[in-house]
Design a protein around this motif. Structure first.
Motif, mmCIF file in Angstrom:
data_model
loop_
_atom_site.group_PDB
_atom_site.id
_atom_site.type_symbol
_atom_site.label_atom_id
_atom_site.label_comp_id
_atom_site.label_asym_id
_atom_site.label_seq_id
_atom_site.Cartn_x
_atom_site.Cartn_y
_atom_site.Cartn_z
ATOM 1 N N UNK A 223 0.834 -1.208 0.000
ATOM 2 C CA UNK A 223 0.000 0.000 0.000
ATOM 3 C C UNK A 223 0.865 1.253 0.000
ATOM 4 N N UNK A 224 0.522 2.212 -0.857
ATOM 5 C CA UNK A 224 1.299 3.459 -0.874
ATOM 6 C C UNK A 224 0.860 4.376 0.262
ATOM 7 N N UNK A 225 1.774 5.204 0.723
ATOM 8 C CA UNK A 225 1.407 6.236 1.687
ATOM 9 C C UNK A 225 0.554 7.266 0.963
ATOM 10 N N UNK B 2 -21.154 -7.183 -4.891
ATOM 11 C CA UNK B 2 -21.063 -7.024 -3.445
ATOM 12 C C UNK B 2 -19.599 -7.241 -3.077
ATOM 13 N N UNK B 3 -19.021 -6.320 -2.317
ATOM 14 C CA UNK B 3 -17.606 -6.411 -1.961
ATOM 15 C C UNK B 3 -17.427 -6.145 -0.479
ATOM 16 N N UNK B 4 -16.420 -6.781 0.068
ATOM 17 C CA UNK B 4 -16.082 -6.615 1.473
ATOM 18 C C UNK B 4 -14.569 -6.645 1.587
ATOM 19 N N UNK B 5 -14.008 -5.727 2.363
ATOM 20 C CA UNK B 5 -12.563 -5.697 2.588
ATOM 21 C C UNK B 5 -12.311 -5.931 4.064
ATOM 22 N N UNK B 6 -11.431 -6.881 4.353
ATOM 23 C CA UNK B 6 -11.044 -7.182 5.727
ATOM 24 C C UNK B 6 -9.561 -6.900 5.907
ATOM 25 N N UNK B 7 -9.156 -6.499 7.102
ATOM 26 C CA UNK B 7 -7.726 -6.341 7.368
ATOM 27 C C UNK B 7 -7.053 -7.705 7.324
ATOM 28 N N UNK B 8 -5.874 -7.747 6.724
ATOM 29 C CA UNK B 8 -5.172 -9.024 6.570
ATOM 30 C C UNK B 8 -3.710 -8.911 6.972
ATOM 31 N N UNK B 9 -3.410 -8.032 7.890
ATOM 32 C CA UNK B 9 -2.037 -7.890 8.350
ATOM 33 C C UNK B 9 -1.484 -6.517 8.046
ATOM 34 N N UNK B 10 -0.160 -6.441 8.137
ATOM 35 C CA UNK B 10 0.534 -5.172 7.946
ATOM 36 C C UNK B 10 1.811 -5.381 7.155
ATOM 37 N N UNK B 11 2.251 -4.310 6.513
ATOM 38 C CA UNK B 11 3.550 -4.325 5.856
ATOM 39 C C UNK B 11 4.626 -4.228 6.943
ATOM 40 N N UNK B 12 5.898 -4.458 6.611
ATOM 41 C CA UNK B 12 6.957 -4.304 7.612
ATOM 42 C C UNK B 12 6.995 -2.907 8.247
ATOM 43 N N UNK B 13 6.516 -1.887 7.506
ATOM 44 C CA UNK B 13 6.516 -0.533 8.064
ATOM 45 C C UNK B 13 5.235 -0.215 8.831
ATOM 46 N N UNK B 14 4.332 -1.189 8.955
ATOM 47 C CA UNK B 14 3.134 -0.995 9.765
ATOM 48 C C UNK B 14 1.902 -0.502 9.028
ATOM 49 N N UNK B 15 1.974 -0.390 7.692
ATOM 50 C CA UNK B 15 0.794 0.010 6.937
ATOM 51 C C UNK B 15 -0.152 -1.181 6.793
ATOM 52 N N UNK B 16 -1.458 -0.940 6.843
ATOM 53 C CA UNK B 16 -2.407 -2.061 6.770
ATOM 54 C C UNK B 16 -2.485 -2.670 5.373
ATOM 55 N N UNK B 17 -2.739 -3.964 5.337
ATOM 56 C CA UNK B 17 -2.951 -4.694 4.097
ATOM 57 C C UNK B 17 -4.364 -5.263 4.151
ATOM 58 N N UNK C 28 -17.083 -14.520 10.058
ATOM 59 C CA UNK C 28 -16.304 -15.702 10.452
ATOM 60 C C UNK C 28 -14.805 -15.428 10.380
ATOM 61 N N UNK C 29 -14.376 -14.794 9.297
ATOM 62 C CA UNK C 29 -12.946 -14.498 9.151
ATOM 63 C C UNK C 29 -12.483 -13.447 10.148
ATOM 64 N N UNK C 30 -13.305 -12.454 10.412
ATOM 65 C CA UNK C 30 -12.931 -11.437 11.392
ATOM 66 C C UNK C 30 -12.738 -12.080 12.769
ATOM 67 N N UNK C 31 -13.594 -13.032 13.111
ATOM 68 C CA UNK C 31 -13.451 -13.723 14.393
ATOM 69 C C UNK C 31 -12.143 -14.514 14.440
ATOM 70 N N UNK C 32 -11.718 -15.037 13.299
ATOM 71 C CA UNK C 32 -10.478 -15.812 13.233
ATOM 72 C C UNK C 32 -9.251 -14.917 13.157
ATOM 73 N N UNK C 33 -9.306 -13.902 12.299
ATOM 74 C CA UNK C 33 -8.149 -13.029 12.073
ATOM 75 C C UNK C 33 -7.975 -11.971 13.153
ATOM 76 N N UNK C 34 -9.056 -11.624 13.817
ATOM 77 C CA UNK C 34 -8.992 -10.552 14.806
ATOM 78 C C UNK C 34 -9.150 -9.202 14.133
ATOM 79 N N UNK C 35 -9.210 -8.181 14.945
ATOM 80 C CA UNK C 35 -9.378 -6.818 14.418
ATOM 81 C C UNK C 35 -8.017 -6.242 14.044
ATOM 82 N N UNK C 36 -8.042 -5.301 13.155
ATOM 83 C CA UNK C 36 -6.800 -4.666 12.680
ATOM 84 C C UNK C 36 -6.268 -3.693 13.725
ATOM 85 N N UNK C 37 -4.951 -3.562 13.745
ATOM 86 C CA UNK C 37 -4.329 -2.518 14.542
ATOM 87 C C UNK C 37 -4.515 -1.182 13.836
#
Length: 144
Positions: free
Chosen positions: A63-65, A94-109, A129-138
């Motif tokens: 993700x770009x700044x 219909x689209x849905x975006x979930x947080x899936x981690x972070x880049x090494x610099x801390x930007x969300x993916x 279901x995935x949010x319960x498994x992955x947890x919430x984004x920082x």
């Protein structure tokens, strides 16, 4: 509403959607026809391959700044990295975006899920279901 948008969005709207640059009625109707064809093609492809939904990265790359003014090439045309075209939007899906981690610099993916129009309940069920498994984004770091 126009008075409340930022300067870059005002420029975008003024140069593409307002007279004298506004597309002609024929161009607008042709774009609607292309969208309808895209929707039919996607619907047929999902049916042919028995697909309920697709999962894919929100953008193809890190993700770009927001402060970055870099450009990328999409379909042979230069565009800003954060203005990449998305099939779900273009095909009225219909689209849905979930947080899936972070880049090494801390930007969300993000991980995007696209389903056919009208499949909102199924999409949201998978998302919950995935949010319960992955947890919430920082919260992303403050850029500055």
């Amino acid at each position: 509403m126009f008075a409340q948008v930022g300067p870059s969005m005002k420029t975008y709207i003024e140069t593409r959607a307002l007279p004298p640059s506004r597309p002609s009625r024929e161009a607008y109707e042709a774009a609607l026809a292309r969208r309808d064809q895209l929707k039919a093609t996607v619907r047929d492809w999902y049916s042919q391959h028995n697909i309920l939904m697709l999962a894919h990265p929100v953008i193809m790359g890190l993700p770009p700044k927001m402060s970055d003014r870099s450009e990328t090439e999409v379909g042979g045309q230069k565009c800003r990295d954060r203005a990449q075209h998305r099939l779900g939007v273009c095909a009225s899906m219909s689209s849905l975006v979930l947080p899936a981690g972070e880049t090494p610099s801390g930007l969300p993916v993000g991980l995007e899920f696209d389903a056919l129009s009208g499949q909102d309940r199924e999409l949201l069920s998978v998302g919950l279901s995935l949010e319960a498994t992955l947890g919430r984004a920082n919260r992303p770091p403050l850029l500055g």
